[in-house]
Scaffold this active site. Structure first.
Site, mmCIF file in Angstrom:
data_model
loop_
_atom_site.group_PDB
_atom_site.id
_atom_site.type_symbol
_atom_site.label_atom_id
_atom_site.label_comp_id
_atom_site.label_asym_id
_atom_site.label_seq_id
_atom_site.Cartn_x
_atom_site.Cartn_y
_atom_site.Cartn_z
ATOM 1 N N ASN A 1 51.511 -0.878 -9.171
ATOM 2 C CA ASN A 1 50.471 -0.602 -9.828
ATOM 3 C C ASN A 1 49.516 0.202 -8.656
ATOM 4 O O ASN A 1 49.167 -0.510 -7.940
ATOM 5 C CB ASN A 1 49.862 -1.912 -10.165
ATOM 6 C CG ASN A 1 48.403 -1.858 -10.551
ATOM 7 O OD1 ASN A 1 47.822 -0.792 -10.893
ATOM 8 N ND2 ASN A 1 47.413 -2.994 -10.664
ATOM 9 N N TRP A 2 49.359 1.502 -9.046
ATOM 10 C CA TRP A 2 48.762 2.172 -8.079
ATOM 11 C C TRP A 2 47.401 1.885 -8.016
ATOM 12 O O TRP A 2 46.330 2.594 -7.015
ATOM 13 C CB TRP A 2 48.906 3.697 -7.981
ATOM 14 C CG TRP A 2 50.198 4.143 -7.940
ATOM 15 C CD1 TRP A 2 51.455 3.638 -7.606
ATOM 16 C CD2 TRP A 2 50.834 5.488 -7.851
ATOM 17 N NE1 TRP A 2 52.594 4.150 -7.477
ATOM 18 C CE2 TRP A 2 52.282 5.584 -7.568
ATOM 19 C CE3 TRP A 2 50.275 6.783 -8.126
ATOM 20 C CZ2 TRP A 2 53.295 6.644 -7.579
ATOM 21 C CZ3 TRP A 2 50.917 7.947 -8.301
ATOM 22 C CH2 TRP A 2 52.369 7.758 -7.757
ATOM 23 N N LYS A 3 46.733 1.321 -9.184
ATOM 24 C CA LYS A 3 45.349 1.062 -9.318
ATOM 25 C C LYS A 3 44.508 2.512 -9.201
ATOM 26 O O LYS A 3 45.087 3.583 -9.673
ATOM 27 C CB LYS A 3 44.760 0.205 -8.130
ATOM 28 C CG LYS A 3 45.675 -1.182 -8.338
ATOM 29 C CD LYS A 3 45.022 -2.641 -7.622
ATOM 30 C CE LYS A 3 45.744 -3.657 -7.649
ATOM 31 N NZ LYS A 3 45.179 -4.816 -7.178
ATOM 32 N N HIS B 1 45.319 -7.256 -16.671
ATOM 33 C CA HIS B 1 45.201 -7.371 -15.233
ATOM 34 C C HIS B 1 43.870 -8.071 -14.735
ATOM 35 O O HIS B 1 42.824 -7.757 -15.474
ATOM 36 C CB HIS B 1 45.316 -5.992 -14.537
ATOM 37 C CG HIS B 1 45.364 -6.095 -12.837
ATOM 38 N ND1 HIS B 1 44.361 -6.360 -11.989
ATOM 39 C CD2 HIS B 1 46.531 -6.092 -12.054
ATOM 40 C CE1 HIS B 1 44.930 -6.689 -11.052
ATOM 41 N NE2 HIS B 1 46.222 -6.270 -10.805
ATOM 42 N N GLU C 1 50.072 -13.532 -11.476
ATOM 43 C CA GLU C 1 49.261 -12.878 -10.387
ATOM 44 C C GLU C 1 48.135 -13.796 -9.932
ATOM 45 O O GLU C 1 47.030 -13.682 -10.706
ATOM 46 C CB GLU C 1 48.702 -11.669 -10.849
ATOM 47 C CG GLU C 1 49.919 -10.504 -10.847
ATOM 48 C CD GLU C 1 49.489 -9.146 -10.647
ATOM 49 O OE1 GLU C 1 49.870 -8.336 -9.609
ATOM 50 O OE2 GLU C 1 48.330 -8.858 -10.999
ATOM 51 N N GLY D 1 45.670 -8.455 -3.079
ATOM 52 C CA GLY D 1 44.721 -7.791 -2.255
ATOM 53 C C GLY D 1 44.150 -8.503 -0.971
ATOM 54 O O GLY D 1 43.492 -8.131 -0.107
ATOM 55 N N GLU E 1 41.686 -7.322 -12.666
ATOM 56 C CA GLU E 1 40.728 -6.591 -12.435
ATOM 57 C C GLU E 1 40.027 -6.080 -13.569
ATOM 58 O O GLU E 1 38.943 -5.635 -13.611
ATOM 59 C CB GLU E 1 41.301 -5.542 -11.257
ATOM 60 C CG GLU E 1 41.324 -6.274 -10.120
ATOM 61 C CD GLU E 1 42.377 -5.236 -9.160
ATOM 62 O OE1 GLU E 1 42.711 -4.414 -9.521
ATOM 63 O OE2 GLU E 1 42.858 -5.714 -8.178
ATOM 64 N N SER F 1 49.615 -9.444 -3.121
ATOM 65 C CA SER F 1 50.044 -9.234 -1.718
ATOM 66 C C SER F 1 51.574 -9.299 -1.371
ATOM 67 O O SER F 1 51.897 -9.842 -0.464
ATOM 68 C CB SER F 1 49.273 -10.460 -0.892
ATOM 69 O OG SER F 1 47.936 -10.351 -1.019
HETATM 70 P P1 PGA Z 1 48.269 -6.376 -4.255
HETATM 71 O O1 PGA Z 1 47.971 -6.166 -5.786
HETATM 72 O O2 PGA Z 1 49.729 -6.298 -4.330
HETATM 73 O O3 PGA Z 1 47.264 -5.429 -3.781
HETATM 74 O O4 PGA Z 1 47.753 -7.949 -3.885
HETATM 75 C C1 PGA Z 1 48.749 -6.801 -6.795
HETATM 76 C C2 PGA Z 1 48.150 -6.342 -8.146
HETATM 77 O O5 PGA Z 1 46.711 -6.369 -8.354
HETATM 78 O O6 PGA Z 1 48.889 -6.102 -8.977
#
Ligand code: PGA
Length: 255
Positions: free
Chosen positions: A12-14, A100, A170, A176, A102, A216
Site C-alpha cells: 500500500n503505497w499510500k 483502511h 491492521e 506506521g 486512514e 509496521s
Molecule cells: P505500515 O502501514 O506498514 O506503514 O505500518 C500499513 C498499512 O497502513 O497498510
C-alpha cells in the site's frame, strides 16, 4: 511442499511517491525483483493518479498485480473526487483495499465499507478488507470491536463469494509506528477472525479466506510474523515504497 493457501503480499503505497518518475522506478524495481519469485501473490496499490503508468509497467507480469487504495460503489455520476470499479477495469486492477483505518478516520463507516465490498465482488475485483482496533485494553474490548467490523463487512455477502474476500488485520496502534503486533497477537486475531467467519458461513469456506497482517511490517519482523503468527501474508505500508525491502518481505513470504 506446496502451501494450501498461497501467501499474499500487498504494498500500500499510500500517498507516495512524490513524482511519477519515482513511481515508475519503484514499480519497475518491484517487477524486476519479483520475476523469479514463485509461490506468492504480490499486489501493489499506488495512488490512483499513477495507475495508468504502473499498469503499463506491470503489463505481462503474472507475478505483480495491480490494486487501488479505495473505490466508490457507484459506476459513474456526481461523486467529486471518486473513482469507480468499471474505471479500474481499464487498468486491469484486480484488488481494492477497502476500509483502511486512514480512510475510516476520514469518515468511512462500516456501512460504506460493506457497500464497497459488495460492489467490488460484483465487479470481480478482490476486496482487501481492513479491520483493527485503535488500542488494546485489558478487558479485551478490542476483540468485540474487530468482531463488529467483520460482521458489518460481511452483511449481504453470499457464502459463494466469501472466499474472494481478503481480510487484513491492521491494529491502528501498529500502523506506521514501528510497534508491530507480536506473532502471538497476530495468531490470536487470525483464529478469532476465522471463528467469526465460521460462525457466519461454516468452517469449510471460512478457512479459505486469507487473513493478512499489517502494521509496521518490515524485512526484519516478516519471518517471525509468518511462521509464528501463521498469517497468510502482509499488507505493507512504509516498507513497500522501498523496493529492496519490499522484495525481501516477498521472498520471506514465498520461502
Ligand atoms: P505500515 O502501514 O506498514 O506503514 O505500518 C500499513 C498499512 O497502513 O497498510
Amino acid at each position: 511442499m506446496k502451501k494450501i493457501i498461497q501467501p499474499l503480499v500487498v504494498g500500500n503505497w499510500k500517498m507516495n511517491p512524490l513524482t511519477e518518475t519515482m513511481a515508475v522506478r519503484l514499480a519497475r524495481d518491484i517487477k524486476k525483483g519479483c520475476a523469479r519469485i514463485q509461490d506468492v501473490a504480490v499486489v501493489i496499490a499506488p495512488p490512483s493518479l499513477y495507475l495508468g503508468t504502473v499498469h503499463k509497467i506491470l503489463d505481462g507480469s503474472h507475478q505483480v498485480q495491480l490494486g487501488v487504495q479505495n473505490v466508490h460503489w457507484d459506476k459513474l455520476g456526481a461523486h467529486t473526487g471518486e473513482i469507480s470499479l468499471p474505471m479500474l477495469k481499464n487498468f486491469a486492477v484486480s484488488y481494492v483495499i477497502i476500509g483502511h483505518s486512514e480512510r475510516r478516520e476520514l469518515g468511512e463507516t462500516d456501512v460504506m465499507v460493506n457497500t464497497k465490498i459488495q460492489a467490488a465482488l460484483k465487479a470481480g475485483i478482490t476486496p482487501i478488507v481492513c479491520v483493527g482496533e485503535k488500542m488494546r485494553d485489558h478487558s479485551a474490548d478490542y476483540l468485540g470491536f474487530v468482531e463488529r467490523q467483520i460482521r458489518e463487512a460481511c452483511k449481504g455477502v453470499p457464502r459463494a463469494k466469501l472466499s474472494r474476500i481478503v481480510i487484513a488485520y491492521e491494529p491502528i496502534w501498529a500502523i506506521g509506528t514501528g510497534n508491530t503486533a507480536t506473532p502471538a497477537d497476530a495468531h490470536e486475531m487470525k483464529l478469532f477472525i476465522q471463528r467469526i467467519l465460521t460462525d457466519l458461513y461454516g468452517r469449510a469456506v471460512a478457512m479459505k479466506v486469507k487473513v493478512l497482517y499489517g502494521g509496521s511490517v518490515n524485512a526484519k519482523n516478516a519471518e517471525i510474523l509468518l511462521s509464528e503468527g501463521a498469517i497468510d501474508g502482509f499488507l505493507v505500508g512504509g516498507a513497500s515504497i522501498n523496493a529492496d525491502e519490499f522484495i525481501q518481505i516477498i521472498k520471506i513470504a514465498a520461502a
